[in-house]
Scaffold this active site. Sequence first.
Site, PDB file in Angstrom:
ATOM      1  N   LYS A 174      59.866  48.734  74.278  1.00 53.80           N
ATOM      2  CA  LYS A 174      61.189  48.355  74.798  1.00 53.80           C
ATOM      3  C   LYS A 174      62.224  49.466  74.640  1.00 53.80           C
ATOM      4  CE  LYS A 174      62.228  45.611  70.675  1.00 53.80           C
ATOM      5  NZ  LYS A 174      60.995  46.051  69.968  1.00 53.80           N
ATOM      6  N   ARG A 178      67.395  38.372  68.518  1.00 53.67           N
ATOM      7  CA  ARG A 178      66.015  38.234  68.034  1.00 53.67           C
ATOM      8  C   ARG A 178      65.714  36.843  67.537  1.00 53.67           C
ATOM      9  NH1 ARG A 178      63.163  43.444  66.129  1.00 53.67           N
ATOM     10  NH2 ARG A 178      64.704  44.911  66.830  1.00 53.67           N
ATOM     11  N   ARG A 191      54.378  57.081  66.402  1.00 51.68           N
ATOM     12  CA  ARG A 191      55.706  57.375  66.972  1.00 51.68           C
ATOM     13  C   ARG A 191      56.415  58.463  66.167  1.00 51.68           C
ATOM     14  NH1 ARG A 191      59.494  52.493  67.879  1.00 51.68           N
ATOM     15  NH2 ARG A 191      58.903  52.039  65.738  1.00 51.68           N
ATOM     16  N   ARG A 235      59.854  56.926  61.200  1.00 47.47           N
ATOM     17  CA  ARG A 235      60.712  55.897  60.610  1.00 47.47           C
ATOM     18  C   ARG A 235      60.095  55.298  59.350  1.00 47.47           C
ATOM     19  NH1 ARG A 235      62.209  52.054  65.620  1.00 47.47           N
ATOM     20  NH2 ARG A 235      61.757  50.506  64.017  1.00 47.47           N
ATOM     21  N   ARG A 267      56.482  42.932  60.538  1.00 44.95           N
ATOM     22  CA  ARG A 267      57.421  42.866  61.673  1.00 44.95           C
ATOM     23  C   ARG A 267      56.847  42.009  62.800  1.00 44.95           C
ATOM     24  NH1 ARG A 267      58.216  49.151  62.119  1.00 44.95           N
ATOM     25  NH2 ARG A 267      58.925  48.737  64.231  1.00 44.95           N
TER      26      ARG A 267
END
Length: 215
Positions: free
Chosen positions: A13, A88, A122, A155, A166
């Site tokens: 996203k 969320r 990532r 991260r 998550r």
Amino acid sequence: MKLIILGAPGSGKGTQAKFIAKDYGIPQISTGDLLRNAIKDGSELGLKVKKVMNTGKLVPDDIVLLLLKERLNQRDCENGFILDGYPRNLTQAEDLEKITNILLVINIEVDHGLVIERITGRRTCKKCGAIFHVKYNPPKDDETCDKCNGSLYQRGDDTEETVKKRLLTYKNETIPLIKQYERQGILKTLKSDGTIDEMRLKVGTLLKATFSHKS
Ligand code: AP5
């Protein structure tokens, strides 16, 4: 143009929100980024936020709402925006309804089996926030951003263990919200089963179809 982009961690996203922001000249407002900026400030609030983010749970609604309202009041949001990662849960959706009207919610659906590899690979630019992937979108140099020469980092919540938590938070808190937007008739779901560029095309086609009807 006021949009939301939703999806599990690693659905892509953030990557697609950046394309939409660029293609349509509207700001991408990522609550994850707003929270990471609060952490950088080193304030007491930042410390509290960091602890929660590292558990894979949601930061309390009132904190996120405060940061979001501040951001939406900035001038560049006057002609629209894309919300990336907000709301969320159902409470956040109610809070949002009180401050703005959303025309479209894009839901990026991803096979959860793909998520761990995407997230642990990532790399994000410290300076401009550009997102790379060591395999699927590699930077020319492992440590440097192609766009601004900033340093790339991983991260703190991008570990396999935290990603699993998550995903659980997403299932428990965000799936009910997706069902609600579906009932309201503003949800469009796209399956993230192609490359980054293929997804960009899918999103572009959806936006053209949606907004040509509305204008
Ligand atoms: P946030 O920063 O929003 O993280 P997230 O929702 O877990 O989503 P990600 O950023 O991990 O994934 P993404 O879908 O954006 O994927 P990306 O495009 O980067 O939130 C972090 C934390 O902040 C939360 O856990 C929570 O604690 C807190 N928080 C945030 N918002 C909150 C809120 N509203 N309320 C309360 N708490 C909140 O892609 C991932 C990787 O895959 C990249 O490397 C990319 O290059 C690659 N990739 C993308 N698309 C593809 C593709 N099609 N094929 C192959 N690789 C791809």
